[in-house]
Design a protein around this motif. Structure first.
Motif, PDB file in Angstrom:
ATOM      1  N   ARG A  94       7.632   5.875   2.415  1.00 41.70           N
ATOM      2  CA  ARG A  94       7.444   5.046   1.220  1.00 41.70           C
ATOM      3  C   ARG A  94       8.750   4.334   0.860  1.00 41.70           C
ATOM      4  NH1 ARG A  94       4.986   7.739  -4.066  1.00 41.70           N
ATOM      5  NH2 ARG A  94       3.113   7.508  -2.787  1.00 41.70           N
ATOM      6  N   THR A  95       9.841   5.066   0.919  1.00 42.78           N
ATOM      7  CA  THR A  95      11.153   4.473   0.632  1.00 42.78           C
ATOM      8  C   THR A  95      11.508   3.400   1.656  1.00 42.78           C
ATOM      9  OG1 THR A  95      11.904   6.551  -0.357  1.00 42.78           O
ATOM     10  CG2 THR A  95      13.598   4.975   0.287  1.00 42.78           C
ATOM     11  N   LEU A  96      11.232   3.688   2.931  1.00 42.72           N
ATOM     12  CA  LEU A  96      11.542   2.749   4.012  1.00 42.72           C
ATOM     13  C   LEU A  96      10.862   1.402   3.809  1.00 42.72           C
ATOM     14  CD1 LEU A  96      12.699   2.120   6.870  1.00 42.72           C
ATOM     15  CD2 LEU A  96      10.586   3.090   7.806  1.00 42.72           C
ATOM     16  N   PHE A  97       9.582   1.450   3.400  1.00 43.41           N
ATOM     17  CA  PHE A  97       8.815   0.207   3.271  1.00 43.41           C
ATOM     18  C   PHE A  97       8.852  -0.378   1.862  1.00 43.41           C
ATOM     19  CE2 PHE A  97       6.616   2.229   6.938  1.00 43.41           C
ATOM     20  CZ  PHE A  97       6.815   1.209   7.868  1.00 43.41           C
ATOM     21  N   SER A  98       9.636   0.210   0.968  1.00 38.82           N
ATOM     22  CA  SER A  98       9.628  -0.217  -0.429  1.00 38.82           C
ATOM     23  C   SER A  98      10.067  -1.664  -0.625  1.00 38.82           C
ATOM     24  CB  SER A  98      10.503   0.720  -1.272  1.00 38.82           C
ATOM     25  OG  SER A  98      11.862   0.654  -0.843  1.00 38.82           O
ATOM     26  N   LYS A  99      10.954  -2.132   0.232  1.00 34.60           N
ATOM     27  CA  LYS A  99      11.445  -3.508   0.097  1.00 34.60           C
ATOM     28  C   LYS A  99      10.815  -4.457   1.112  1.00 34.60           C
ATOM     29  CE  LYS A  99      15.918  -2.172  -1.865  1.00 34.60           C
ATOM     30  NZ  LYS A  99      17.392  -2.280  -1.756  1.00 34.60           N
ATOM     31  N   GLY A 100       9.913  -3.914   1.935  1.00 40.67           N
ATOM     32  CA  GLY A 100       9.295  -4.735   2.976  1.00 40.67           C
ATOM     33  C   GLY A 100       8.452  -5.855   2.422  1.00 40.67           C
ATOM     34  N   SER A 101       7.738  -5.584   1.339  1.00 37.27           N
ATOM     35  CA  SER A 101       6.856  -6.590   0.759  1.00 37.27           C
ATOM     36  C   SER A 101       7.642  -7.810   0.282  1.00 37.27           C
ATOM     37  CB  SER A 101       6.073  -5.980  -0.405  1.00 37.27           C
ATOM     38  OG  SER A 101       5.282  -6.951  -1.040  1.00 37.27           O
ATOM     39  N   ALA A 102       8.714  -7.564  -0.478  1.00 37.67           N
ATOM     40  CA  ALA A 102       9.541  -8.667  -0.989  1.00 37.67           C
ATOM     41  C   ALA A 102      10.209  -9.426   0.142  1.00 37.67           C
ATOM     42  CB  ALA A 102      10.589  -8.123  -1.953  1.00 37.67           C
ATOM     43  N   MET A 103      10.614  -8.716   1.191  1.00 36.34           N
ATOM     44  CA  MET A 103      11.294  -9.349   2.313  1.00 36.34           C
ATOM     45  C   MET A 103      10.380 -10.320   3.053  1.00 36.34           C
ATOM     46  SD  MET A 103      12.763  -7.524   5.758  1.00 36.34           S
ATOM     47  CE  MET A 103      11.087  -7.276   6.335  1.00 36.34           C
ATOM     48  N   LEU A 104       9.080 -10.016   3.098  1.00 36.60           N
ATOM     49  CA  LEU A 104       8.143 -10.834   3.865  1.00 36.60           C
ATOM     50  C   LEU A 104       7.676 -12.079   3.113  1.00 36.60           C
ATOM     51  CD1 LEU A 104       6.051  -7.911   5.341  1.00 36.60           C
ATOM     52  CD2 LEU A 104       7.276  -9.605   6.708  1.00 36.60           C
ATOM     53  N   PRO A 138      -5.199  -2.539   6.121  1.00 33.82           N
ATOM     54  CA  PRO A 138      -3.734  -2.423   6.009  1.00 33.82           C
ATOM     55  C   PRO A 138      -3.294  -1.763   4.705  1.00 33.82           C
ATOM     56  CG  PRO A 138      -4.335  -4.583   6.839  1.00 33.82           C
ATOM     57  CD  PRO A 138      -5.610  -3.929   6.391  1.00 33.82           C
ATOM     58  N   LEU A 139      -3.993  -2.075   3.610  1.00 35.37           N
ATOM     59  CA  LEU A 139      -3.664  -1.480   2.314  1.00 35.37           C
ATOM     60  C   LEU A 139      -3.930   0.024   2.329  1.00 35.37           C
ATOM     61  CD1 LEU A 139      -2.812  -2.191  -0.665  1.00 35.37           C
ATOM     62  CD2 LEU A 139      -5.250  -2.200  -1.192  1.00 35.37           C
ATOM     63  N   ILE A 140      -5.093   0.414   2.853  1.00 34.98           N
ATOM     64  CA  ILE A 140      -5.451   1.836   2.903  1.00 34.98           C
ATOM     65  C   ILE A 140      -4.495   2.609   3.803  1.00 34.98           C
ATOM     66  CG2 ILE A 140      -7.228   3.469   3.650  1.00 34.98           C
ATOM     67  CD1 ILE A 140      -9.311   1.406   2.790  1.00 34.98           C
ATOM     68  N   LEU A 141      -4.190   2.029   4.966  1.00 35.33           N
ATOM     69  CA  LEU A 141      -3.263   2.676   5.894  1.00 35.33           C
ATOM     70  C   LEU A 141      -1.894   2.863   5.240  1.00 35.33           C
ATOM     71  CD1 LEU A 141      -2.765   3.790   8.730  1.00 35.33           C
ATOM     72  CD2 LEU A 141      -2.159   1.464   9.468  1.00 35.33           C
ATOM     73  N   GLY A 142      -1.440   1.844   4.531  1.00 32.14           N
ATOM     74  CA  GLY A 142      -0.163   1.955   3.827  1.00 32.14           C
ATOM     75  C   GLY A 142      -0.196   3.034   2.759  1.00 32.14           C
ATOM     76  N   MET A 143      -1.304   3.116   2.018  1.00 32.21           N
ATOM     77  CA  MET A 143      -1.443   4.137   0.986  1.00 32.21           C
ATOM     78  C   MET A 143      -1.367   5.544   1.583  1.00 32.21           C
ATOM     79  SD  MET A 143      -4.486   2.413  -1.289  1.00 32.21           S
ATOM     80  CE  MET A 143      -4.710   3.841  -2.340  1.00 32.21           C
ATOM     81  N   ILE A 144      -2.052   5.747   2.716  1.00 31.21           N
ATOM     82  CA  ILE A 144      -2.064   7.063   3.368  1.00 31.21           C
ATOM     83  C   ILE A 144      -0.655   7.456   3.815  1.00 31.21           C
ATOM     84  CG2 ILE A 144      -2.886   8.355   5.380  1.00 31.21           C
ATOM     85  CD1 ILE A 144      -5.489   6.706   5.164  1.00 31.21           C
ATOM     86  N   ILE A 145       0.011   6.533   4.501  1.00 35.11           N
ATOM     87  CA  ILE A 145       1.351   6.830   5.013  1.00 35.11           C
ATOM     88  C   ILE A 145       2.342   7.048   3.876  1.00 35.11           C
ATOM     89  CG2 ILE A 145       3.317   5.836   6.278  1.00 35.11           C
ATOM     90  CD1 ILE A 145       1.288   4.531   8.155  1.00 35.11           C
ATOM     91  N   GLY A 146       2.273   6.206   2.849  1.00 38.79           N
ATOM     92  CA  GLY A 146       3.192   6.329   1.722  1.00 38.79           C
ATOM     93  C   GLY A 146       3.019   7.618   0.951  1.00 38.79           C
ATOM     94  N   ASN A 147       1.787   8.126   0.879  1.00 38.15           N
ATOM     95  CA  ASN A 147       1.533   9.366   0.153  1.00 38.15           C
ATOM     96  C   ASN A 147       1.807  10.607   0.988  1.00 38.15           C
ATOM     97  OD1 ASN A 147       0.070   9.057  -2.722  1.00 38.15           O
ATOM     98  ND2 ASN A 147      -0.414   7.290  -1.445  1.00 38.15           N
ATOM     99  N   LEU A 148       1.714  10.482   2.310  1.00 39.22           N
ATOM    100  CA  LEU A 148       2.006  11.621   3.179  1.00 39.22           C
ATOM    101  C   LEU A 148       3.500  11.837   3.384  1.00 39.22           C
ATOM    102  CD1 LEU A 148      -0.731  11.281   5.972  1.00 39.22           C
ATOM    103  CD2 LEU A 148      -0.626  12.978   4.128  1.00 39.22           C
ATOM    104  N   GLY A 193       0.810  -1.217   0.000  1.00 39.44           N
ATOM    105  CA  GLY A 193       0.000   0.000   0.000  1.00 39.44           C
ATOM    106  C   GLY A 193       0.841   1.263   0.000  1.00 39.44           C
ATOM    107  N   THR A 194       1.966   1.238   0.698  1.00 39.58           N
ATOM    108  CA  THR A 194       2.811   2.439   0.767  1.00 39.58           C
ATOM    109  C   THR A 194       3.388   2.821  -0.593  1.00 39.58           C
ATOM    110  OG1 THR A 194       4.834   1.182   1.294  1.00 39.58           O
ATOM    111  CG2 THR A 194       3.478   1.924   3.154  1.00 39.58           C
ATOM    112  N   GLN A 195       3.393   1.889  -1.536  1.00 37.98           N
ATOM    113  CA  GLN A 195       3.975   2.153  -2.860  1.00 37.98           C
ATOM    114  C   GLN A 195       2.941   2.650  -3.867  1.00 37.98           C
ATOM    115  OE1 GLN A 195       7.399   1.809  -2.751  1.00 37.98           O
ATOM    116  NE2 GLN A 195       6.778   1.386  -0.641  1.00 37.98           N
ATOM    117  N   MET A 196       1.703   2.796  -3.463  1.00 32.63           N
ATOM    118  CA  MET A 196       0.633   3.220  -4.360  1.00 32.63           C
ATOM    119  C   MET A 196       0.448   4.730  -4.281  1.00 32.63           C
ATOM    120  SD  MET A 196      -2.092   0.136  -3.686  1.00 32.63           S
ATOM    121  CE  MET A 196      -3.274   0.791  -4.846  1.00 32.63           C
ATOM    122  N   ASP A 197       0.568   5.392  -5.414  1.00 31.74           N
ATOM    123  CA  ASP A 197       0.519   6.850  -5.469  1.00 31.74           C
ATOM    124  C   ASP A 197      -0.897   7.321  -5.791  1.00 31.74           C
ATOM    125  OD1 ASP A 197       0.991   9.544  -5.744  1.00 31.74           O
ATOM    126  OD2 ASP A 197       2.784   9.284  -6.978  1.00 31.74           O
TER     127      ASP A 197
END
Length: 322
Positions: free
Chosen positions: A183-193, A168-178, A54-58
């Motif tokens: 957004r950079t911090l969590f950019s690799k989190g998805s692949a890592m998990l 979780p998706l919506i929360l990630g979108m909000i944080i990533g856009n704010l 979600g954090t990667q969605m603009d």
């Protein structure tokens, strides 16, 4: 090395977890504590994965991107709902031979492999077709599958579970856009998990029961490419494309294998179908990851040759007019 295997980041840890569960089923309980948490922590890992995506969605999506992504999203989800209705009438909400279930069918058809799509579009597509993955990422997680099953009249889910599936998706979108730094911090989190999710899901699978499910997954993978690929191909052509993006969207995402477990947690009627559905969907991930790039490259080359031939015809005609 693990990435050389199609879907390997999910499939190899899943196989490892299944081997442990098959031959040493009491391992998690024997060690307990944090080790047991890793063995049985599928839902928290999945939630974190969805949040990171979600954090990667603009929010600032260009109209052309929204148009293309929306068309591909609606066509894929729409055809999954239609097939789900038909399958529900034929096989109900149980599991038939080979582990096939409505749950497996709908999950396999709903979610596109975003990484593979972007890779193919970077090579064969246009900028707006690459950006379409921003919209298509809404397929991520169990929400669309819950919605599809509900719209198809196959199953109902409490509204709290529906909201909880997409929060979780919506929360990630909000944080990533704010905050771009977040957004950079969590950019690799998805692949890592992904490997952790695969391992925990594998710990719910007994390999003595998955042989037929694996074969069913191969057949379902071919079905997904043909049916969702056909629907997305038409949607792509109707929105001004040449069909390449539509074919590239005819995959099953690696994280789709996580959805059956979440659906079963939300609705116990799917508890029986979830383990075999996980294996079937995981097989679809591999099959579609092999077939779709080949089809996409073939069609893209065909369109390129057609364009070059048209240009060669136009050039002499232009010379004659001059």
């Amino acid at each position: 090395m693990i990435e050389r295997v199609p879907g390997g980041m999910m499939l190899i840890p899943l196989l490892l977890g299944a081997l442990i569960n098959t031959f040493f089923p009491n391992t998690a309980g024997f060690f307990g504590s944090f080790t047991e948490g890793i063995f049985k922590g599928a839902l928290p890992f999945i939630a974190l994965n969805i949040f990171c995506l979600g954090t990667q969605m603009d929010f600032k999506v260009a109209p052309a991107i929204a148009k293309k992504g929306g068309a591909l999203l609606l066509s894929k989800v729409g055809i999954a709902a239609v097939v789900g209705i038909i399958a529900g009438k034929m096989i109900g909400d149980g599991v038939i031979w080979g582990g096939l279930s409505v749950l497996a069918i709908v999950v396999a058809m709903n979610d596109t492999n975003g990484g593979l799509y972007v890779s193919l579009m970077n090579q064969f597509g246009k900028k707006e077709e690459v950006g379409a993955t921003t919209i298509m990422a809404l397929e991520t997680g169990p929400f669309i599958t819950m919605l599809t099953l509900g719209l198809a009249g196959i199953s109902a889910f409490p509204w709290q579970y529906m909201v909880g599936a997409i929060l979780p998706l919506i929360l990630g979108m909000i944080i990533g856009n704010l905050d771009k730094d977040m957004r950079t911090l969590f950019s690799k989190g998805s692949a890592m998990l992904i490997p952790f999710i695969g391992f925990t899901l594998g710990n719910g699978i007994n390999l003595t029961k998955v042989y037929q499910a694996g074969l069913t997954g191969i057949a379902l993978g071919i079905f997904v490419v043909l049916v969702t690929g056909g629907a997305c191909f038409i949607a792509d052509r109707l929105t001004g494309g040449n069909g390449v993006a539509g074919i590239a969207a005819a995959t099953t995402a690696g994280n789709a294998a996580t959805v059956p477990a979440v659906i079963a947690a939300a609705n116990p009627q799917y508890a029986e179908a979830a383990p075999s559905a996980t294996v079937v969907v995981a097989s679809c991930v591999v099959v579609t990851a092999i077939i779709v790039p080949i089809l996409t490259a073939w069609w893209a080359n065909r369109m390129q040759m057609k364009s070059e031939q048209a240009q060669q015809v136009q050039e002499p005609a232009a010379l004659v007019r001059s």
